[in-house]
Every structure is written in structure tokens, then in C-alpha cells.
Design a protein around this motif. Structure first.
Motif, mmCIF file in Angstrom:
data_model
loop_
_atom_site.group_PDB
_atom_site.id
_atom_site.type_symbol
_atom_site.label_atom_id
_atom_site.label_comp_id
_atom_site.label_asym_id
_atom_site.label_seq_id
_atom_site.Cartn_x
_atom_site.Cartn_y
_atom_site.Cartn_z
ATOM 1 N N TYR A 145 -2.660 -15.492 12.035
ATOM 2 C CA TYR A 145 -1.506 -15.941 12.663
ATOM 3 C C TYR A 145 -0.523 -16.466 11.838
ATOM 4 O O TYR A 145 0.576 -15.986 11.759
ATOM 5 N N LEU A 146 -0.751 -17.296 10.940
ATOM 6 C CA LEU A 146 -0.045 -18.099 9.823
ATOM 7 C C LEU A 146 0.501 -17.252 9.024
ATOM 8 O O LEU A 146 1.758 -17.274 8.763
ATOM 9 N N LEU A 147 -0.101 -16.049 8.629
ATOM 10 C CA LEU A 147 0.462 -15.234 7.283
ATOM 11 C C LEU A 147 0.671 -13.764 7.864
ATOM 12 O O LEU A 147 1.279 -13.216 6.972
ATOM 13 N N VAL A 148 0.342 -13.465 8.958
ATOM 14 C CA VAL A 148 0.741 -11.819 9.327
ATOM 15 C C VAL A 148 1.405 -11.983 10.570
ATOM 16 O O VAL A 148 2.341 -11.192 10.652
ATOM 17 N N VAL B 171 -4.211 -27.904 23.979
ATOM 18 C CA VAL B 171 -4.349 -26.500 24.305
ATOM 19 C C VAL B 171 -5.514 -25.980 23.674
ATOM 20 O O VAL B 171 -6.569 -25.193 24.225
ATOM 21 N N GLY B 172 -5.866 -26.049 22.527
ATOM 22 C CA GLY B 172 -6.837 -25.581 21.387
ATOM 23 C C GLY B 172 -7.942 -25.763 22.162
ATOM 24 O O GLY B 172 -9.069 -25.125 22.309
ATOM 25 N N THR B 173 -8.330 -27.104 21.892
ATOM 26 C CA THR B 173 -9.650 -27.975 22.536
ATOM 27 C C THR B 173 -9.902 -27.467 23.973
ATOM 28 O O THR B 173 -10.920 -27.033 24.221
ATOM 29 N N GLY B 174 -8.854 -27.387 24.731
ATOM 30 C CA GLY B 174 -9.087 -27.275 26.127
ATOM 31 C C GLY B 174 -9.394 -25.856 26.429
ATOM 32 O O GLY B 174 -10.440 -25.624 27.276
ATOM 33 N N VAL B 175 -8.815 -24.754 25.958
ATOM 34 C CA VAL B 175 -9.134 -23.455 26.211
ATOM 35 C C VAL B 175 -10.593 -23.022 25.815
ATOM 36 O O VAL B 175 -11.356 -22.587 26.281
ATOM 37 N N ILE B 176 -10.973 -23.543 24.371
ATOM 38 C CA ILE B 176 -12.132 -23.156 23.807
ATOM 39 C C ILE B 176 -13.405 -23.943 24.625
ATOM 40 O O ILE B 176 -14.446 -23.328 24.835
ATOM 41 N N LEU B 177 -12.926 -25.358 25.121
ATOM 42 C CA LEU B 177 -14.182 -25.614 25.771
ATOM 43 C C LEU B 177 -14.271 -25.176 27.114
ATOM 44 O O LEU B 177 -15.362 -25.046 27.478
ATOM 45 N N ILE C 106 -0.669 -25.828 13.811
ATOM 46 C CA ILE C 106 0.061 -24.613 13.960
ATOM 47 C C ILE C 106 0.599 -24.408 15.134
ATOM 48 O O ILE C 106 1.071 -23.447 15.666
ATOM 49 N N GLY C 107 0.074 -25.415 16.145
ATOM 50 C CA GLY C 107 0.790 -25.413 17.642
ATOM 51 C C GLY C 107 -0.151 -24.669 18.647
ATOM 52 O O GLY C 107 -1.000 -24.047 18.142
ATOM 53 N N TRP C 108 0.282 -24.487 19.910
ATOM 54 C CA TRP C 108 -0.422 -24.097 21.029
ATOM 55 C C TRP C 108 -0.445 -22.632 20.804
ATOM 56 O O TRP C 108 -1.252 -21.861 21.164
ATOM 57 N N LYS C 109 0.819 -22.221 20.463
ATOM 58 C CA LYS C 109 0.504 -20.553 20.329
ATOM 59 C C LYS C 109 -0.395 -20.120 19.221
ATOM 60 O O LYS C 109 -1.051 -18.936 19.441
ATOM 61 N N GLY C 110 -0.414 -20.830 18.055
ATOM 62 C CA GLY C 110 -1.264 -20.188 16.916
ATOM 63 C C GLY C 110 -2.828 -20.656 17.362
ATOM 64 O O GLY C 110 -3.856 -19.752 17.088
ATOM 65 N N ALA C 111 -3.026 -21.615 18.155
ATOM 66 C CA ALA C 111 -4.186 -22.168 18.679
ATOM 67 C C ALA C 111 -4.803 -20.841 19.623
ATOM 68 O O ALA C 111 -5.856 -20.490 19.527
ATOM 69 N N ILE C 112 -4.055 -20.323 20.491
ATOM 70 C CA ILE C 112 -4.512 -19.297 21.534
ATOM 71 C C ILE C 112 -4.603 -18.022 20.750
ATOM 72 O O ILE C 112 -5.992 -17.523 20.947
ATOM 73 N N PHE C 113 -3.992 -17.801 19.911
ATOM 74 C CA PHE C 113 -4.149 -16.592 19.307
ATOM 75 C C PHE C 113 -5.353 -16.626 18.282
ATOM 76 O O PHE C 113 -6.213 -15.641 18.105
ATOM 77 N N SER C 114 -5.811 -17.750 17.685
ATOM 78 C CA SER C 114 -7.038 -18.090 16.914
ATOM 79 C C SER C 114 -8.133 -17.801 17.598
ATOM 80 O O SER C 114 -9.001 -17.406 17.140
ATOM 81 N N ILE C 115 -8.119 -18.454 18.802
ATOM 82 C CA ILE C 115 -9.338 -18.383 19.775
ATOM 83 C C ILE C 115 -9.631 -16.803 20.213
ATOM 84 O O ILE C 115 -10.609 -16.313 19.926
ATOM 85 N N TRP D 143 -14.639 -17.106 12.402
ATOM 86 C CA TRP D 143 -13.601 -16.475 12.934
ATOM 87 C C TRP D 143 -12.530 -17.083 13.451
ATOM 88 O O TRP D 143 -11.276 -16.589 13.694
ATOM 89 N N LEU D 144 -12.746 -18.404 14.091
ATOM 90 C CA LEU D 144 -11.505 -19.090 14.339
ATOM 91 C C LEU D 144 -10.469 -19.389 13.234
ATOM 92 O O LEU D 144 -9.514 -19.523 13.388
ATOM 93 N N ALA D 145 -11.227 -19.535 12.145
ATOM 94 C CA ALA D 145 -10.194 -19.893 10.824
ATOM 95 C C ALA D 145 -9.826 -18.572 10.360
ATOM 96 O O ALA D 145 -8.492 -18.522 10.107
ATOM 97 N N LEU D 146 -10.318 -17.346 10.561
ATOM 98 C CA LEU D 146 -9.813 -16.269 10.305
ATOM 99 C C LEU D 146 -8.542 -15.943 11.300
ATOM 100 O O LEU D 146 -7.408 -15.395 10.879
ATOM 101 N N GLY D 147 -8.847 -16.247 12.450
ATOM 102 C CA GLY D 147 -7.711 -15.917 13.498
ATOM 103 C C GLY D 147 -6.546 -16.939 13.134
ATOM 104 O O GLY D 147 -5.311 -16.500 13.366
ATOM 105 N N ALA D 148 -6.651 -17.897 12.684
ATOM 106 C CA ALA D 148 -5.503 -19.161 12.551
ATOM 107 C C ALA D 148 -4.785 -18.613 11.134
ATOM 108 O O ALA D 148 -3.754 -18.515 11.139
ATOM 109 N N LEU D 149 -5.513 -17.915 10.033
ATOM 110 C CA LEU D 149 -4.930 -17.561 9.081
ATOM 111 C C LEU D 149 -4.116 -16.199 9.115
ATOM 112 O O LEU D 149 -3.117 -15.972 8.582
#
Length: 352
Positions: A327-330, A186-192, A222-231, A319-325
Motif C-alpha cells: 500500500y505504502l510504496l505501490v 479500524v485496523g484492530t476492529g476489522v481484523i478482530l 498509514i490510516g484506515w485505508k491502508g489498514a484495510i488494504f493491509s488486511i 503478510w500484514l506487513a507486506l500488505g502495508a508496504l
């Protein structure tokens, strides 16, 4: 040796004891990440040689290599020759320590999850700063990150909340691996798709393939939910920072926008290893010389984009890394609840 229950009891009685040591461990790991960030893009070993002064090549003594403290004790200058070294060393060490401590506070009831997330945070920090410096995302943070995330998800199903269900262990592992694979896809597909649509709209490459693979690593952990939020969360956070900087650039004639216009690393950097990293990526830049020439011709025709900060190459990895963090911590609980409620609405039985 303390048992799992004893550690939890100590943590309940003295909640900042293990949190403090998590910070210390994170700061030490951040010191190693400084080495990774500067050496990996240059194609150098992160093990040999040991820490040394990049101005005079003198080995650094252990007491001059204390995370965070050494920069302040030495006032940002090497003891051996007085060469300056960037405050970013101490900032990365403090950032890593803070994130490791925060992770422990949130996830301390699952020790293996904490350890795995510490590894994930290291990959995010490394990928973000390497991309910021060079606009390249090495395989260590993308392909290998994806593979490691998938394997850890299989062997430790608690990473995706699949342990303790009462089902056979293998079934829990397979479910966890499936969630990891789904997150990567999902992460690679959406961003692609976003990259392809942006390329059509802008009529030029809008995003590197390294960002796509980086999202695979994020989704695997972190799964597809975290991936979408990261993007989308990362894009929103990036916009909130970059747009004001572009406006400041246009008004004051400054160049505050994070990113590069021509060189992947500043030639005038005080850090000699950054110059080494620059040489390592010059071959990649040369391959794009034709595109750069076309871009230069367009600017000479009077587009004026560079003066406005428009068209400047801005790394998306941080920014992708920031989005992932975030999601993970907040925002994990809120985001997961949102997606769960949306699923319930979509798949709810229709009342006739």
C-alpha cells in the motif's frame, strides 16, 4: 548546511544521488534490525553486548560488519572461528536498503514523512521476521508501534496529508491524530472480527492477539485505508504464496510451507541465537500444551491434515506487513482513490 530547497534542486539534477545514500543508510539500519530480530524475542538488550560471533563470542571487527558486503567477503563464515552465518543477514540488509531508497524516491518532497516512514518500515520488517521465526509479535512492534505512530501523527500532521491547509497548526495536528486513531481502531476492529468469525467457523483459535495489535500499529501510521488494504491485500498475497506451497507439499511430501507445526524456531538452525530465541518462547509454548495435546489426538485419529499442510500454524504478521508496504510504496494512490470514490457514491445526495 544545505537548505530544503537546495536538496530538492540537487535531487532534481541528480535523482540517484540521495537515493543511493538512502539505500546505504537503509542497509546499515537493516544490519541493526538483524540484531533486533534475534535479540528481542530472547529478551536481550539490542545495545549490549556489541556485535559478536554467536559461536565463539568474539567481538566482530567493523570491517567484518559491513552491511551486505561482509557476507560475500567472508563467504558466509565468521573470520574468527569459521562458523557459518545465515545469508538472511545480507538479505534483510538489502531489503531494508531497497525499501528505504524506494521510500525516498516516492516521498522525497517531505523529509519528515520519509524519516517517519523509514521507522515504520523498520517496525514492519522487525515484526514480520520475528513473527515468522517465533509466531510471536513482541510489544515493541505492536503496542509501542501504535503509540509511536499516534504521537508522530500528532506532531507531524504531514504524515496524514494534513499540513499546509492554512488552518491553525493545532487544528492540523488534531485532524492528523484523529486519522491515526481512526486507522488504529479500524485496523484492530476489522481484523478482530475476522479472527472471531474464523474461530467460530474453525472451532479453534485462528489468529493471535498480537496480529490484532500489529494492525493497530499499521493503522496508526498509514490510516484506515491502508489498514484495510493491509488486511485483505496481505491475506490475498499470503494465499497466493501459501496455497501453491501446500499443493507442492502434498504432491512431493516436502515441508515448504512457511510456519511451524510444533517448534517456534528450528532447533537445528545454524544460528545459535535462534536457539536462544527458541528457549525464550518455550514457556509460551508450554502454556498451550493442552491445546497441542488435543491437536495431536485429533491427528492420531486419522485427520491427515499435517500431510496436506492443512492446520499448520502460519504466521499472519509477515503478510500484514507486506500488505502495508505494498500500500505504502505501490498502491496508495489507487487504493485512496478507490475508497474516495466509494465514499462519494455512498454519501452522494439522492436525486428526487
Amino acid at each position: 548546511m544545505l537548505s530544503y530547497e537546495e536538496i530538492l534542486q540537487i535531487n532534481q539534477a541528480h535523482p540517484w544521488f540521495f537515493a543511493f545514500w538512502a539505500f546505504v543508510f537503509g542497509a546499515c539500519w537493516g544490519s541493526f534490525m538483524n540484531v533486533v530480530i534475534y535479540r528481542v524475542p530472547a529478551g536481550k538488550s539490542v545495545v549490549k553486548p556489541g556485535s559478536h560471533c554467536y559461536a565463539c563470542n568474539t567481538p566482530i571487527k567493523w570491517y567484518d560488519n559491513l552491511p551486505i558486503l561482509s557476507w560475500f567477503i567472508l563467504r558466509g563464515k565468521a573470520r574468527c572461528c569459521g562458523a557459518p552465518f545465515s545469508v538472511r543477514y545480507a538479505l534483510i540488509e538489502a531489503l531494508t536498503g531497497g525499501l528505504y531508497m524506494w521510500t525516498w524516491i516516492i516521498y522525497h518532497e517531505h523529509f519528515m514523512v520519509v524519516a517517519i516512514l523509514w521507522l515504520f518500515i523498520a517496525l514492519m520488517i522487525g515484526g514480520a521476521f520475528v513473527d515468522f521465526d517465533t509466531q510471536l509479535l513482541p510489544n515493541l512492534f505492536t503496542v509501542w508501534g501504535l503509540v509511536i505512530g499516534f504521537l508522530l501523527s500528532f506532531f507531524f500532521p504531514e504524515l496524514h496529508g494534513q499540513s499546509g491547509s492554512g488552518d491553525p497548526m493545532l487544528l492540523e495536528q488534531l485532524r492528523s491524530a484523529a486519522l491515526s486513531a481512526t486507522g488504529a481502531v479500524v485496523g484492530t476492529g476489522v481484523i478482530l472480527w475476522i479472527a472471531m468469525l474464523a474461530e467460530v467457523a474453525l472451532r479453534k483459535e485462528a489468529m493471535g492477539f498480537g496480529d490484532v495489535l500489529f494492525m493497530g500499529c499499521i493503522g496508526a501510521f498509514i490510516g484506515w485505508k491502508g489498514a484495510i488494504f493491509s488486511i485483505f491485500g496481505g491475506a490475498l498475497l499470503g494465499t497466493a504464496v501459501v496455497i501453491p506451497l501446500m499443493l507442492v507439499n502434498s504432491i512431493l511430501g516436502t515441508n515448504l510451507t512457511p510456519g511451524k507445526t510444533s517448534n517456534p524456531v528450528d532447533e537445528n538452525s545454524d544460528n545459535p541465537e535462534e536457539a536462544t530465541a527458541k528457549k525464550a518462547v518455550e514457556a509460551e509454548v508450554a502454556d498451550e500444551s493442552q491445546e497441542n495435546a488435543e491437536s495431536t489426538d485429533a491427528k492420531e485419529d486419522g485427520d491427515g491434515d499435517e500431510e496436506l499442510g492443512i492446520g499448520v500454524a502460519i504466521p499472519f504478521g509477515p503478510w500484514l506487513a507486506l500488505g502495508a508496504l505494498v500500500y505504502l510504496l505501490v498502491a496508495r494512490e489507487w487504493v485512496d482513490n478507490y475508497f474516495d470514490s466509494m465514499q462519494s457514491l455512498i454519501f452522494a445526495p439522492v436525486q428526487m
